[in-house]
Design an enzyme around this catalytic site. Structure first.
Site, mmCIF file in Angstrom:
data_model
loop_
_atom_site.group_PDB
_atom_site.id
_atom_site.type_symbol
_atom_site.label_atom_id
_atom_site.label_comp_id
_atom_site.label_asym_id
_atom_site.label_seq_id
_atom_site.Cartn_x
_atom_site.Cartn_y
_atom_site.Cartn_z
ATOM 1 N N GLN A 118 0.831 -1.210 0.000
ATOM 2 C CA GLN A 118 0.000 0.000 0.000
ATOM 3 C C GLN A 118 0.867 1.262 0.000
ATOM 4 O O GLN A 118 0.338 2.356 -0.124
ATOM 5 C CB GLN A 118 -0.904 0.012 1.240
ATOM 6 N N ARG A 144 -8.885 -0.095 7.761
ATOM 7 C CA ARG A 144 -9.924 0.808 7.224
ATOM 8 C C ARG A 144 -10.244 1.888 8.258
ATOM 9 O O ARG A 144 -11.406 2.088 8.641
ATOM 10 C CB ARG A 144 -11.166 0.022 6.854
ATOM 11 N N CYS A 145 -9.209 2.537 8.714
ATOM 12 C CA CYS A 145 -9.323 3.428 9.865
ATOM 13 C C CYS A 145 -8.159 4.401 9.823
ATOM 14 O O CYS A 145 -7.069 4.026 9.458
ATOM 15 C CB CYS A 145 -9.234 2.576 11.125
ATOM 16 N N GLU A 185 -12.709 5.276 4.901
ATOM 17 C CA GLU A 185 -12.754 4.637 6.222
ATOM 18 C C GLU A 185 -14.070 4.882 6.942
ATOM 19 O O GLU A 185 -14.428 4.132 7.858
ATOM 20 C CB GLU A 185 -11.626 5.174 7.115
HETATM 21 O O1 CDP Z 1 -6.958 6.713 0.792
HETATM 22 P P1 CDP Z 1 -8.121 6.010 0.188
HETATM 23 O O2 CDP Z 1 -8.105 5.982 -1.309
HETATM 24 O O3 CDP Z 1 -8.393 4.683 0.809
HETATM 25 O O4 CDP Z 1 -9.443 6.821 0.638
HETATM 26 P P2 CDP Z 1 -10.197 8.088 0.089
HETATM 27 O O5 CDP Z 1 -9.292 9.248 -0.098
HETATM 28 O O6 CDP Z 1 -11.320 8.257 1.021
HETATM 29 O O7 CDP Z 1 -10.740 7.684 -1.352
HETATM 30 C C1 CDP Z 1 -11.465 6.517 -1.655
HETATM 31 C C2 CDP Z 1 -12.085 6.669 -3.031
HETATM 32 O O8 CDP Z 1 -13.241 7.532 -2.915
HETATM 33 C C3 CDP Z 1 -11.159 7.338 -4.046
HETATM 34 O O9 CDP Z 1 -11.355 6.818 -5.349
HETATM 35 C C4 CDP Z 1 -11.604 8.763 -3.987
HETATM 36 O O10 CDP Z 1 -11.283 9.498 -5.125
HETATM 37 C C5 CDP Z 1 -13.113 8.637 -3.796
HETATM 38 N N1 CDP Z 1 -13.638 9.844 -3.146
HETATM 39 C C6 CDP Z 1 -14.541 10.664 -3.795
HETATM 40 O O11 CDP Z 1 -14.987 10.337 -4.899
HETATM 41 N N2 CDP Z 1 -14.952 11.833 -3.185
HETATM 42 C C7 CDP Z 1 -14.496 12.185 -1.961
HETATM 43 N N3 CDP Z 1 -14.873 13.317 -1.386
HETATM 44 C C8 CDP Z 1 -13.613 11.333 -1.263
HETATM 45 C C9 CDP Z 1 -13.180 10.171 -1.892
#
Ligand code: CDP
Length: 785
Positions: free
Chosen positions: A223, A370-371, A740
């Site tokens: 990761q 997931r946190c 998360e």
């Molecule tokens: O770090 P990780 O990718 O696990 O988490 P994240 O930043 O929460 O994003 C997860 C997915 O959700 C990504 O594809 C983001 O682009 C999408 N996302 C989104 O569409 N809109 C947001 N406000 C936050 C995340």
């Protein structure tokens, strides 16, 4: 109701329900996962594990294993010691961990030796024949017992104690005084059980030392590929340019693929020594017994309040079970992660939290499953506490929350435990949830059912998270600052390649990253290819976990795009024969101010950048941006669960579950819904099914998927989702992380619902998992009391 997360239709690419670009590859079975990688002359590694949770290693005899046809080598801790690799630092940096047992085994299934062979089968056969003589020692399984220091587990450490560290934040004396003076007071021990991520694909490596080039290529389920490259270089002394980490498609990470595991080190060491590629792919049992566990926090939660339900003080005292090594993947300054978010969405005048961590004879970990680094434990503690307080006050739990939420006008809100929440409107989000689910009607139905002796419960969780690690002044892992990066190259015909320091494991970055750049540049997201995970090509970043990708790399992508736009403006001015100051970016075009029909598109500018560059400007069109966030982002949500409990069988039927999330600006509503559905399913599993249990002798009782249950579509409830949008004021596009949130917010909603159902029986708290047997026993004990 299915979904109500609405697209922002006036936008070009942002906020659109674009189908995931990566899915055709995955759905057609054409992903390239770790175990798909096969190199000429490749050898295989199998590991030998200790059957004892605590034992002296008296002798290891390799003879029988080496006699197996195909076995090439058997490596032990002593062999690794000759290469300086017997111990490696843990991610957290305060501790070190054995790669293979040296002198002692400290938990059941700990890796004792590695067998390298020409086939996977021969390696496994060889591993069974490594003859290890053990001298069993008394195990210490319970952290409260470890606290007594009667048996010291880590005799390698200078300090002869099982105590790892004490951490505290807040005002102890003021909080104690406020609790003592409170009209109403609740106190309860709330345990978040040891659980484990269950990625579809377990961890693995193909290590390939090329004797001709002197380069070590590590194909790794990682990761955080850049961080792994740097750590390998620091630990081995191999120059970083000679290390190439490639993280291929990854079938789920959930924090499990952040730490460094024994199999990685042994395979890499074997490849360096033998000069051929070596593959190790762990089994499911190895994944559940040896790789990073999550949670295992025992939290005493204490809240004081006035008679009319205004909270005055919060104190949380935690005992943390870290297993045999302190391998928690937390930022350096935060030994207990971001547990300081424990005041949640509520405006406490004062608060204090302290934590003591202990070694036990269990597998190490403490990963951010997931946190965002212990935010899940903190949210569970405060949301259970608020529920118990509501019951004690005889107040509706929704009303108690509305009474105590941080108010919209208080943002940016400095919490008593040191965070500054960026934005929020908790009242609107909870009211929307109550309306959508028909809360008043459900409470009436509950009253009728209770009158008939039936057990129905409604559970609320209104959590706040702290995600997006992080600002470099506070956040580093082993000294490496936690910023992130993006590099975008626009090609002559207006398509582009975007590379980021993050690494998707199913989050859909290939789609959402393209959407951000497309929005900023007026390009087609279908024609922006996204690459992550190759340390030779991607700019340096700290990877993907803890919902950090959108707040960090997502911001870097917007900023790199804006840099490109600034350069493009010069070329546009040249094409439009106008002064640069007279050229504006509007409606996804460069236009001459006041003459909107005099315009050029980004595609036209891109072509000119390579064919007709403006005089005295650098040709080409590309930019890199390293983004150091000024603050974390603070997404939040209001989750409601409705359950019926059958007192005769203990069966809990989750009738409805509504999740309203506010993650600021939404990049892709469909991807966000996917993230929420997945996280809720994991939260459901933790609330009702999952626990890594050890018996008194230190035996792990949940070593495979018949003992560690993963919910199927048959058990999983139907999820209802909706959103509110409160943009982050400091993020370039106003987005906060979301991945998360559902796992952070949902366990408390489920448990609160079941406890609400059991309230007529006088049951106040049961620890997760709320298995059928546990709920049935509670009902039966209440009936016979
Ligand atoms: O770090 P990780 O990718 O696990 O988490 P994240 O930043 O929460 O994003 C997860 C997915 O959700 C990504 O594809 C983001 O682009 C999408 N996302 C989104 O569409 N809109 C947001 N406000 C936050 C995340």
């Amino acid at each position: 109701m299915s979904t109500t997360i609405e697209p922002e239709s006036e936008k070009h690419a942002l906020g659109q329900r674009m189908k995931r670009k990566e899915d055709p590859r995955f759905l057609q079975g054409r992903g390239r996962y770790l175990d798909d990688i096969s190199l000429p002359g490749m050898l295989y590694l199998a590991l030998v594990h200790s059957p004892y949770p605590h034992a002296k290693i008296v002798k290891i005899d390799k003879t029988a294993a080496l006699a197996v046809d195909g076995v090439v080598a058997v490596l032990t801790g002593e062999d690794l010691a000759a290469h300086g690799l017997a111990w490696i630092p843990t991610f957290h940096g305060y501790d070190k961990q054995m790669v293979l047992c040296v002198g002692k085994a400290l938990y059941q299934y700990q890796e004792v030796a590695g067998v390298i062979a020409t086939s996977r089968e021969a390696a496994v056969d060889g591993a069974e024949l490594v003859d290890v003589e053990y001298e069993p020692l008394d195990p210490v399984v319970d952290p409260f017992q470890a606290r007594e220091d009667k048996t010291i587990l880590r005799d390698d450490r200078e300090n002869k104690t099982n105590h790892i560290y004490h951490w505290e934040v807040g005002k102890r004396a003021e909080t104690d005084a406020a609790l003592a003076a409170a009209d109403v007071h609740v106190k309860e021990r709330v345990t978040f059980q040891r659980c484990h991520p269950a990625p579809l694909e377990p961890c693995g490596i193909v290590a390939d030392m090329n004797g001709a080039t002197g380069r070590l290529t590590l194909y790794l389920t990682s990761q955080a590929p850049h961080a792994h490259r740097t750590v390998v270089s620091l630990v081995t002394g191999i120059p970083e340019d000679k290390i190439h980490v490639v993280s291929p498609d990854i079938g789920g990470g959930f924090g499990n693929k952040v730490p460094v595991y024994a199999g990685y080190v042994v395979a890499a060491a074997a490849s360096v020594v033998l000069g051929v590629p070596v593959k190790w792919v762990e089994t499911r049992t190895e994944n559940l017994t040896c790789t990073g566990f999550a949670r295992d926090y025992h939290m005493d939660v204490e809240i004081g309040a006035t008679k009319d339900g205004r909270v005055t003080a919060l104190k949380v005292t935690t005992v943390a079970d870290h297993g045999a090594f302190d391998a928690a993947a937390d930022p350096t300054k935060y030994p207990a992660g971001l547990f300081g978010i424990v005041t949640g969405s509520y405006d406490f005048a004062t608060a204090f939290t302290e934590l003591d961590a202990y070694f036990t004879n269990k597998a190490p970990g403490g990963i951010a499953y997931r946190c965002s680094f212990r935010v899940t434990e903190a949210s569970f503690a405060i949301e259970r506490g608020m529920e118990m307080l509501a019951r004690k006050l005889g107040l509706d739990p929704a009303e108690l929350r509305l009474k105590n939420f941080v108010r919209k006008e208080q943002f940016p809100y400095p919490s008593p435990l040191g965070f500054v929440y960026d934005s929020g409107d908790y009242h609107t989000t909870l009211r929307k949830a109550l309306d959508l689910i028909g809360y008043e009607e459900l409470r009436k139905e509950q009253a009728e059912k209770r009158a008939r002796g039936e057990l129905m419960g409604i559970g609320i969780s209104t959590f706040t998270e702290a995600v997006g690690a992080g600002p470099s002044k506070h956040f580093d892992i082993m000294g490496i600052k936690m910023f992130d990066s993006a590099e975008i190259r626009v090609h002559p015909t207006g398509s582009a390649i975007l590379r980021a320091g993050t690494k998707s494991q199913g989050q859909g970055h290939e789609t959402t990253w393209a959407q951000i750049a497309a929005e900023e540049l007026g390009l087609d997201p279908q024609n922006i290819i996204v690459e992550e995970g190759d340390t030779d090509t991607a700019p340096y970043g700290l990877g993907t976990y803890a919902s950090r990708s959108t707040p960090t790399a997502g911001a870097a992508i917007a900023m790199a795009s804006r840099k490109i736009r600034e350069r493009a403006r010069k070329i546009a001015a040249h094409l439009l024969e106008a002064a640069e100051d007279d050229v504006e970016w509007a409606d996804y075009k460069f236009r001459v101010k006041g003459v909107p029909e005099n315009a050029v598109t980004m595609q036209e500018v891109a072509f000119a950048a390579y064919t007709n560059p403006a005089p005295n400007t650098e040709p080409g069109l590309e930019a890199t941006f390293y983004y150091d966030p000024p603050n974390l982002t603070f997404p939040y949500g209001a989750y409601l669960a409705v359950v019926d409990v059958d007192r005769e069988t203990g069966f809990v039927k989750v009738r409805r579950f509504l999740a309203i999330d506010d993650c600021g600006t939404v990049i892709n509503p469909m991807v966000v819904e996917g993230q929420i559905h997945g996280g809720l399913t994991e939260g459901f599993a933790i609330a009702f099914m999952q626990e890594i249990r050890y018996d008194e002798s230190g035996n792990n009782l949940n070593t495979n998927f018949t003992e560690y249950l993963v919910p199927t579509s048959l058990e999983t409830p139907h999820w209802e989702t909706a959103s509110t949008v409160t943009p982050s004021p400091h993020h370039p596009i106003g987005a906060k992380g979301v991945g998360e949130s559902p796992n952070v917010g949902s366990p408390a909603a489920f448990v609160n619902a079941v406890m609400d159902a059991l309230a007529p029986l006088g049951v106040t708290h049961l620890d997760m998992p709320l298995t059928r047997e546990k709920v049935w026993r509670a009902c039966r004990e209440a009936a016979t009391a």
